[in-house]
Design a protein around this motif. Structure first.
Motif, PDB file in Angstrom:
ATOM      1  N   UNK A 209      43.991  30.757  19.581  1.00  0.00           N
ATOM      2  CA  UNK A 209      43.127  30.039  18.755  1.00  0.00           C
ATOM      3  C   UNK A 209      42.845  28.610  19.458  1.00  0.00           C
ATOM      4  N   UNK A 210      41.873  27.932  19.607  1.00  0.00           N
ATOM      5  CA  UNK A 210      41.489  26.915  20.009  1.00  0.00           C
ATOM      6  C   UNK A 210      40.608  26.141  19.265  1.00  0.00           C
ATOM      7  N   UNK A 211      40.797  25.163  18.739  1.00  0.00           N
ATOM      8  CA  UNK A 211      39.738  24.524  17.556  1.00  0.00           C
ATOM      9  C   UNK A 211      38.277  23.886  18.316  1.00  0.00           C
ATOM     10  N   UNK A 212      38.505  23.711  19.824  1.00  0.00           N
ATOM     11  CA  UNK A 212      37.362  23.360  20.470  1.00  0.00           C
ATOM     12  C   UNK A 212      37.485  23.579  21.762  1.00  0.00           C
ATOM     13  N   UNK A 213      36.690  24.566  22.421  1.00  0.00           N
ATOM     14  CA  UNK A 213      36.682  24.952  23.672  1.00  0.00           C
ATOM     15  C   UNK A 213      35.270  25.056  24.272  1.00  0.00           C
ATOM     16  N   UNK A 214      35.174  25.252  25.570  1.00  0.00           N
ATOM     17  CA  UNK A 214      33.826  25.472  26.018  1.00  0.00           C
ATOM     18  C   UNK A 214      33.520  26.774  26.507  1.00  0.00           C
ATOM     19  N   UNK A 215      32.330  27.201  26.695  1.00  0.00           N
ATOM     20  CA  UNK A 215      31.885  28.488  27.047  1.00  0.00           C
ATOM     21  C   UNK A 215      32.527  29.139  28.313  1.00  0.00           C
ATOM     22  N   UNK A 216      32.878  28.122  29.282  1.00  0.00           N
ATOM     23  CA  UNK A 216      33.417  28.629  30.607  1.00  0.00           C
ATOM     24  C   UNK A 216      34.685  28.808  30.434  1.00  0.00           C
ATOM     25  N   UNK A 217      35.335  28.404  29.470  1.00  0.00           N
ATOM     26  CA  UNK A 217      36.835  28.789  29.361  1.00  0.00           C
ATOM     27  C   UNK A 217      37.134  29.957  28.401  1.00  0.00           C
ATOM     28  N   UNK A 218      36.133  30.437  27.791  1.00  0.00           N
ATOM     29  CA  UNK A 218      36.467  31.417  26.659  1.00  0.00           C
ATOM     30  C   UNK A 218      35.518  32.831  26.881  1.00  0.00           C
ATOM     31  N   UNK A 219      34.249  32.792  27.555  1.00  0.00           N
ATOM     32  CA  UNK A 219      33.496  33.729  27.447  1.00  0.00           C
ATOM     33  C   UNK A 219      34.139  35.059  28.232  1.00  0.00           C
ATOM     34  N   UNK A 220      34.745  34.713  29.462  1.00  0.00           N
ATOM     35  CA  UNK A 220      35.284  36.050  30.339  1.00  0.00           C
ATOM     36  C   UNK A 220      36.372  36.564  29.321  1.00  0.00           C
ATOM     37  N   UNK A 221      37.074  35.716  28.729  1.00  0.00           N
ATOM     38  CA  UNK A 221      38.086  36.189  28.062  1.00  0.00           C
ATOM     39  C   UNK A 221      37.612  37.038  26.944  1.00  0.00           C
ATOM     40  N   UNK A 222      36.850  36.384  26.066  1.00  0.00           N
ATOM     41  CA  UNK A 222      36.211  37.203  25.023  1.00  0.00           C
ATOM     42  C   UNK A 222      35.696  38.928  25.338  1.00  0.00           C
ATOM     43  N   UNK A 223      35.194  38.947  26.495  1.00  0.00           N
ATOM     44  CA  UNK A 223      34.656  40.199  27.021  1.00  0.00           C
ATOM     45  C   UNK A 223      35.850  41.207  27.119  1.00  0.00           C
ATOM     46  N   UNK A 224      36.768  40.554  27.923  1.00  0.00           N
ATOM     47  CA  UNK A 224      38.274  41.368  27.900  1.00  0.00           C
ATOM     48  C   UNK A 224      38.757  41.741  26.667  1.00  0.00           C
ATOM     49  N   UNK A 225      38.899  40.792  25.704  1.00  0.00           N
ATOM     50  CA  UNK A 225      39.568  41.044  24.398  1.00  0.00           C
ATOM     51  C   UNK A 225      38.814  42.268  23.863  1.00  0.00           C
ATOM     52  N   UNK A 226      37.668  42.164  23.656  1.00  0.00           N
ATOM     53  CA  UNK A 226      36.576  43.275  22.932  1.00  0.00           C
ATOM     54  C   UNK A 226      36.869  44.277  23.730  1.00  0.00           C
ATOM     55  N   UNK A 227      36.556  44.494  24.794  1.00  0.00           N
ATOM     56  CA  UNK A 227      36.685  45.777  25.641  1.00  0.00           C
ATOM     57  C   UNK A 227      38.294  46.389  25.326  1.00  0.00           C
ATOM     58  N   UNK A 228      39.073  45.724  25.349  1.00  0.00           N
ATOM     59  CA  UNK A 228      40.611  46.421  24.959  1.00  0.00           C
ATOM     60  C   UNK A 228      40.815  46.762  23.889  1.00  0.00           C
ATOM     61  N   UNK A 229      39.846  46.469  22.620  1.00  0.00           N
ATOM     62  CA  UNK A 229      40.032  47.031  21.458  1.00  0.00           C
ATOM     63  C   UNK A 229      40.137  45.890  20.552  1.00  0.00           C
TER      64      UNK A 229
END
Length: 266
Positions: A209-229
């Motif tokens: 959890x981070x209250x304020x973050x930019x797209x370049x920091x999170x979107x690759x990680x989002x894809x990874x987390x989703x695909x890991x279940x």
């Protein structure tokens, strides 16, 4: 005409190759970091060097050469619109403060969006010789090993990653840490939000959890987390919103309710 599957495969393969090439360049800079001139951006904790800029230039040039109709958003040089429906979202070195301080908690983060959805996520952590890679419908892997999240892990029996920066008031940070501890959890912060999201996908952290973050920091990680279940709270990707900050929350299935409560989105 290129099929959607072929278009995705092409970008996934390129993202993995670029994470390796860019990671090697970044690691070379890291190994001679004493020679780098360090500058600040928003505040004294928000630092940048020629390494960040040159690594992003490398990735931009490779994408432009292979896929000139794709858009590109990078932390250092901003947004270049494309016409293909695909946009690359890149942080050349996430965790620059640890990087310039000689700590290994930094990474190269490369995401590809299609019509606003993260369809490719690749994070390279050169100091650890780790490559996290995911594409929509294809699962997530760490150095070729399939990642699958354990639903029995919660904030109470695993660690949660948190991120903070000067966009967020100290009192708010204190409150969210207090809330997490009172709920029976504990936290880690290593200075790279992208890398902590990769750790969520690998099951090393149960959530982030981070209250304020930019797209370049999170979107690759989002894809990874989703695909890991796992799951993630959507990041706004429409138009100029893609370049702005937003709350970032992601985790394994067993931590969802607690993390949504912590982030105030339940």
């Amino acid at each position: 005409m290129t099929s959607p599957e072929s278009a995705l495969d092409t970008r996934f393969a390129l993202a993995k190759a670029l994470a390796q090439e860019a990671g090697a360049m970044a690691l070379d800079y890291f190994n001679r970091r004493d020679t780098l001139v360090i500058e600040t951006k928003r505040d004294m904790q928000d630092v940048v060097s020629i390494a960040d800029r040159n690594v992003e230039k490398l990735i931009r040039e490779r994408v432009a050469a292979h896929l000139p109709e794709d858009g590109f958003l990078g932390e250092e040089f901003g947004l270049t619109a494309g016409s293909s429906g695909y946009t690359w979202v890149v942080d050349p070195i996430d965790g620059t403060a640890p990087f310039v301080s000689g700590m290994p908690n930094w990474c190269v983060s490369i995401a590809v969006l299609h019509e606003g959805v993260p369809v490719v996520g690749v994070i390279g952590a050169p100091c650890h010789n780790e490559l996290y890679a995911a594409a929509i419908g294809k699962g997530a892997k760490l150095n070729g090993r399939v990642l699958t999240l354990d639903p029995s892990r919660t904030i109470r029996n695993a660690l949660t990653g948190i991120g903070v920066n000067s966009y967020v008031a100290p009192e708010f940070v204190a409150g969210m840490v207090s809330q997490l501890l009172q709920a029976g959890g504990n936290f880690v912060r290593n200075g790279s939000g992208a890398l902590m999201l990769a750790y969520v996908a690998a099951g090393r952290l149960v959530g982030y959890y981070e209250p304020y973050m930019h797209a370049w920091d999170c979107l690759a990680g989002y894809c990874l987390v989703k695909e890991a279940g796992g799951w993630y709270h959507p990041f706004p990707t429409e138009g100029e919103l893609l370049t702005k900050g937003a709350p970032v929350v992601a985790g394994g299935p067993g931590a969802r309710a607690d993390l949504e409560k912590l982030a105030g989105i339940a």
